[in-house]
Design a protein around this motif. Structure first.
Motif, PDB file in Angstrom:
ATOM      1  N   LYS A  74      42.908  46.045  41.683  1.00  0.00           N
ATOM      2  CA  LYS A  74      41.605  45.491  41.980  1.00  0.00           C
ATOM      3  C   LYS A  74      41.761  44.318  42.958  1.00  0.00           C
ATOM      4  O   LYS A  74      42.811  43.671  43.019  1.00  0.00           O
ATOM      5  N   SER A 114      36.017  43.036  53.193  1.00  0.00           N
ATOM      6  CA  SER A 114      36.804  44.211  52.821  1.00  0.00           C
ATOM      7  C   SER A 114      37.901  43.772  51.868  1.00  0.00           C
ATOM      8  O   SER A 114      38.650  42.835  52.169  1.00  0.00           O
ATOM      9  N   ALA A 115      38.001  44.445  50.721  1.00  0.00           N
ATOM     10  CA  ALA A 115      39.038  44.096  49.754  1.00  0.00           C
ATOM     11  C   ALA A 115      40.424  44.321  50.340  1.00  0.00           C
ATOM     12  O   ALA A 115      41.375  43.599  50.006  1.00  0.00           O
ATOM     13  N   ASP A 117      31.916  41.919  44.580  1.00  0.00           N
ATOM     14  CA  ASP A 117      32.322  43.323  44.633  1.00  0.00           C
ATOM     15  C   ASP A 117      33.662  43.508  45.335  1.00  0.00           C
ATOM     16  O   ASP A 117      34.340  44.520  45.127  1.00  0.00           O
ATOM     17  N   ALA A 167      36.618  45.855  43.655  1.00  0.00           N
ATOM     18  CA  ALA A 167      37.004  47.044  44.418  1.00  0.00           C
ATOM     19  C   ALA A 167      38.447  47.449  44.119  1.00  0.00           C
ATOM     20  O   ALA A 167      39.326  46.612  43.939  1.00  0.00           O
ATOM     21  N   GLU A 168      38.687  48.779  44.077  1.00  0.00           N
ATOM     22  CA  GLU A 168      40.032  49.328  43.871  1.00  0.00           C
ATOM     23  C   GLU A 168      40.719  49.512  45.227  1.00  0.00           C
ATOM     24  O   GLU A 168      40.124  50.053  46.156  1.00  0.00           O
TER      25      GLU A 168
END
Length: 583
Positions: free
Chosen positions: A2, A132-133, A162, A166-167
């Motif tokens: 995550k 963006s993760a 979020d 996020a994965e």
């Protein structure tokens, strides 16, 4: 992984052992990731986001690592603005993580929505929103690189919730860290060829050289190497307020503090009469030069400026020589050379300054020993200094704006290079010292955290007494109690308004308030009370303690502030340090 796990692993990789913050709706995923790694990184909960920021600021000042703090969206971000501005203005590396509303909620009237990236732009080196993760590792690396390299400062990251949920496939990212950016200064610079020899030639030609050490010397941990250079060339050293601690106060080359607030008249005299002033790590700003009106003999063409930031070079005066370089590396390189300086040439100058300094301290002695009531701030400083020296233990001292500032700066004498003294001077806001004691404790558990603040500051951050008790921080807290915003009231009187407006409040019962939180407390109304309380405080090691010191206000007698004394028609350069009223 995550996004929250990526974020925490990156922080751990950069050596972050403490993160200060306040819980909120949006940062729950971040807290879950922190909780899973409690053995590798500690979260310190503050009672207010502003306090968390001052904790991180103190941590950054007292270590060579950036302080990190976090806050939830909306009001949490707004409360975080003052400490971030102070850190950035004081060149302290601090990183703020604002855990914000999810990206899909942007522009749709979501509760607490705020353009945090834009909010922090004017008071940081970098303020960006993570969108963006997968970019989290890259942005974290950029944050540490920006905070720690060049002129240190603050960085703000707006991280939507979020992004933490996020994965991310670990195979698509790299969690590597840049070793150079775990500490500051990262990538320190050395002067270009020929600059150091040019400086040495100027020193050899001078008869009255003077080194002025600013806050950049403290950031670079360069006090020791500058002192050795000064000893090798027999050059006296003055400091700015933020450069205090560069050299032991009783060293024969330590002349004192220059500038406006809490200055030493003999130090200002030294700057005015020097024929070569070498400023190190100083912007040469308004306080140092009393609004660019002092020295009366201009610094143009007799000024050398050594700094890590090219944008400050020659900004206020015409430099004789500008040297871009890290203070510690620059003076280390100077020491590695054959100095070839005749120190005897400077000896008459050093003796003259020491004569002035001795006369100042002789005249100050009656004030430091005065037993009048309410207690004079000078007497409080002397008692504190005696207790600190008697304790024999190193300390991290953080002083707030207000009553402690001019008197501590002028009369405190520290001769233990393990002890650090700090006054945040970028914005001079109230309310930093009490929470800063927590940051100082996390910075160095083997040193006693000490916070000095007035009752105006106390009223703004009193809730952090609970934090100090919960964490059992062995801090000594000194409350300068006189029931007024003294600095502002003094300004009113300075302008002839004896009927001051909107500056007085009920003096707090500091000892009772502290006791209600479980803090060991004393009330000191007399010098005997104060001496006993300080002895008890330094002996107390099981949690925080507070001394409620009833002290004369700086609105009752003009403090040692050059511009204020000038306005009253007094001679601010007089060594006898006479008392002056306002009216």
């Amino acid at each position: 992984m995550k996004g929250a796990d990526i974020l925490v692993e990156m922080l751990i990789g950069y050596g972050v052992d403490t993160i200060f913050g306040v819980p909120g709706d949006t940062n729950v995923p971040f807290y879950e990731a922190l909780q899973m790694r409690e053995d590798r990184i500690r979260h310190v909960m503050a009672r207010d986001e502003r306090s968390a920021g001052y904790m991180a600021d103190a941590y950054g000042r007292f270590t060579n690592r950036p302080g990190v703090f976090e806050c939830p969206s909306g009001a949490g971000a707004m409360y975080s603005l003052p400490p971030v501005a102070e850190s950035n203005g004081s060149s302290v590396p601090v990183i703020l993580l604002t855990i914000d509303i999810p990206l899909p909620g942007e522009g749709r009237g979501v509760l607490t929505e705020l353009d945090c990236a834009k909010l922090f732009e004017p008071v940081t080196k970098m303020s960006v929103q993570v969108k963006s993760a997968q970019k989290l590792p890259e942005i974290i690396r950029r944050a540490f690189r920006t905070a720690c390299s060049g002129k240190p400062g603050a960085v703000h990251l707006q991280i939507p919730e979020d992004m933490l949920l996020a994965e991310v496939d670990p195979a698509t990212i790299s969690l590597h860290v840049e070793e150079e950016c775990r500490t500051f200064p990262a990538f320190p610079t050395r002067p270009e060829a020929g600059k150091l020899e040019a400086l040495m030639e100027l020193i050899r030609q001078s008869e009255r050289p003077l080194i002025v050490a600013g806050g950049g010397v403290s950031r670079a941990d360069a006090g020791g190497v500058i002192t050795r250079f000064a000893e090798g060339c027999n050059i006296p050293i003055c400091t700015t307020m933020t450069g205090q601690g560069t050299i032991d106060d009783d060293h024969r080359l330590a002349i004192g503090v220059i500038g406006d607030n809490g200055y030493h008249p003999h130090a200002n005299w030294a700057l005015e009469h020097s024929d070569l002033a070498i400023f190190v790590g100083s912007r040469i700003g308004s306080v140092v030069t009393i609004g660019w009106t002092f020295p009366k003999v201009t610094l143009n063409r007799r000024l050398v400026q050594i700094d890590i930031a090219p944008e400050v070079m020659g900004n206020n005066y015409q430099n004789l020589l500008s040297i871009l370089g890290d203070a510690r590396l620059t003076f280390g390189d100077l020491l590695a050379q054959d100095l070839r300086v005749d120190g005897a040439r400077h000896e008459p100058w050093v003796r003259e300054l020491n004569d002035h300094r001795a006369r100042f301290w002789d005249h100050a002695a009656p004030k430091l020993a005065a037993d009048t009531l309410p207690m004079r701030p000078e007497r409080v400083v002397r008692a504190f200094n005696d207790a600190l020296e008697s304790s024999g233990e190193p300390a991290l001292i953080y002083s707030d704006a207000g009553t402690p500032t001019p008197y501590m700066t002028r009369y405190l004498r520290i001769n233990d290079n393990r002890t650090r003294f700090c006054i945040p001077r970028a914005f001079g806001g109230l309310g930093s010292a009490l929470p800063a004691a927590v940051g100082a404790w996390r910075a160095a558990a083997d040193k006693r955290p000490i916070a000095l603040f007035g009752d105006g500051s106390f009223g703004m951050t009193v809730g952090e007494l609970e934090t100090l008790v919960r964490l059992q921080v062995p801090a000594i807290l000194m409350l300068f109690n006189n029931g007024t915003f003294g600095w502002i009231k003094g300004l009113h009187r300075l302008k002839g308004h004896n009927q001051c407006f909107g500056v007085d409040f009920l003096p707090p019962d500091g000892a009772a308030i502290a006791s209600a939180f479980g803090v060991r407390a004393w009330t000191a109304k007399t010098p005997a009370d104060l001496d006993a309380a300080l002895a008890g405080a330094f002996a107390h090691r099981t949690g925080p303690c507070l001394i409620d010191v009833h002290v004369e206000s700086i609105a009752d007698r003009v403090p040692p502030v050059y511009s204020w004394l000038t306005r009253r028609g007094q001679d601010p350069m007089a060594l006898e340090a006479a008392d002056h009223g306002y009216l």
